[in-house]
Design a protein around this motif. Sequence first.
Motif, PDB file in Angstrom:
ATOM      1  N   UNK A  64     -35.775  44.136  39.221  1.00 49.15           N
ATOM      2  CA  UNK A  64     -34.403  43.838  39.328  1.00 49.15           C
ATOM      3  C   UNK A  64     -33.421  44.754  38.723  1.00 49.15           C
ATOM      4  N   UNK A  65     -33.694  45.353  37.471  1.00 52.60           N
ATOM      5  CA  UNK A  65     -32.897  46.385  36.777  1.00 52.60           C
ATOM      6  C   UNK A  65     -32.590  47.316  37.664  1.00 52.60           C
ATOM      7  N   UNK A  66     -33.799  48.076  38.295  1.00 56.25           N
ATOM      8  CA  UNK A  66     -33.673  49.084  39.441  1.00 56.25           C
ATOM      9  C   UNK A  66     -32.500  48.734  40.466  1.00 56.25           C
ATOM     10  N   UNK A  67     -32.838  47.783  41.031  1.00 54.09           N
ATOM     11  CA  UNK A  67     -32.170  47.247  42.331  1.00 54.09           C
ATOM     12  C   UNK A  67     -30.767  46.840  41.873  1.00 54.09           C
ATOM     13  N   UNK A  68     -30.567  46.161  40.432  1.00 54.44           N
ATOM     14  CA  UNK A  68     -29.119  45.620  40.093  1.00 54.44           C
ATOM     15  C   UNK A  68     -28.736  44.591  40.804  1.00 54.44           C
ATOM     16  N   UNK A  69     -29.388  43.726  41.583  1.00 58.06           N
ATOM     17  CA  UNK A  69     -29.491  42.616  42.520  1.00 58.06           C
ATOM     18  C   UNK A  69     -30.534  41.600  42.162  1.00 58.06           C
ATOM     19  N   UNK A  70     -29.973  40.416  42.278  1.00 62.96           N
ATOM     20  CA  UNK A  70     -31.129  39.314  42.196  1.00 62.96           C
ATOM     21  C   UNK A  70     -30.886  38.400  43.293  1.00 62.96           C
ATOM     22  N   UNK A  71     -31.954  38.105  44.000  1.00 61.63           N
ATOM     23  CA  UNK A  71     -31.612  36.848  45.234  1.00 61.63           C
ATOM     24  C   UNK A  71     -32.187  35.705  44.860  1.00 61.63           C
ATOM     25  N   UNK A  72     -31.269  34.613  44.920  1.00 58.57           N
ATOM     26  CA  UNK A  72     -31.700  33.164  44.926  1.00 58.57           C
ATOM     27  C   UNK A  72     -31.450  32.589  45.966  1.00 58.57           C
ATOM     28  N   UNK A  73     -32.466  32.383  46.782  1.00 55.93           N
ATOM     29  CA  UNK A  73     -32.234  31.528  48.111  1.00 55.93           C
ATOM     30  C   UNK A  73     -31.292  32.323  48.853  1.00 55.93           C
ATOM     31  N   UNK A  74     -30.158  31.612  49.327  1.00 51.54           N
ATOM     32  CA  UNK A  74     -28.979  32.594  50.038  1.00 51.54           C
ATOM     33  C   UNK A  74     -28.060  33.150  48.891  1.00 51.54           C
ATOM     34  N   UNK A  75     -28.129  32.932  47.606  1.00 48.14           N
ATOM     35  CA  UNK A  75     -27.352  33.491  46.669  1.00 48.14           C
ATOM     36  C   UNK A  75     -27.628  34.986  46.172  1.00 48.14           C
ATOM     37  N   UNK A  76     -26.833  35.821  46.102  1.00 43.78           N
ATOM     38  CA  UNK A  76     -27.176  37.154  45.653  1.00 43.78           C
ATOM     39  C   UNK A  76     -26.234  37.419  44.256  1.00 43.78           C
ATOM     40  N   UNK A  77     -26.822  37.701  43.322  1.00 37.62           N
ATOM     41  CA  UNK A  77     -26.162  38.027  41.935  1.00 37.62           C
ATOM     42  C   UNK A  77     -26.083  39.755  41.970  1.00 37.62           C
ATOM     43  N   UNK A  78     -25.005  40.158  41.721  1.00 35.68           N
ATOM     44  CA  UNK A  78     -24.585  41.623  41.914  1.00 35.68           C
ATOM     45  C   UNK A  78     -24.291  42.264  40.499  1.00 35.68           C
TER      46      UNK A  78
END
Length: 224
Positions: free
Chosen positions: A122-136
């Motif tokens: 997650x830290x490498x991508x710096x994004x987190x996907x939860x269902x259809x939601x994306x945390x940037x």
Amino acid sequence: MLKILVVEDDTNTRKLMCAVLKQNGFEPYGAEDGIAALQFMETQHVDLVVLDLMMPNMDGYELTRQLRLSWETLPILMVTAKQEPQDKRQGFLAGTDDYMTKPVDEEEMVLRIKALLRRAQIASDRKLTVGTAVLDYDTLTVSRADQVITLPQKEFYLLFKLLSYPNMIFTRLQLMEEIWGMGTETDDHTLNVHINRLRDRFRDWTEFEIVTVRGLGYKAVKKR
């Protein structure tokens, strides 16, 4: 397979930990002390390091500091018989990501390793996907479809932390130290305010919710 380096001076313990990791689908390697570990990593890629504290030639604190000089984002799990709070604090100040005390529960160790590896990804991508939601992480935004919400920094970090480990209960102290820093004078009221703001912002979202675990703290739950 993901490569894990086990740095432990006790031969039997090292072999046992490597056997457990291999049974769980990892590719384990062993090193008897910090010097051997650094020599190994000069020629081999490693995805995570499990290390003991009390070792000859170079203890776990110094090894962690040395690892951080060259591998800033490498996940590190300290495993030690030292149980005093100051030992744990010193470990985190040296740069470890997690800390377990002996005797080690093998299943818990594997779960912690998987969580650390997931966190590293997650830290490498710096994004987190939860269902259809994306945390940037870079923009402090939570988005879905054509809806984008930009959060204040502390609110975003709090939500990101909870959603990085769905269903895991975090105590209030853990969250305050993680988001506001160790030794913070932040109190329960400040944390509660941030939690309530997040709940208000995402009340109508069907992807996740923040749940209060009475007497313990909070956890994030994926709805779908």
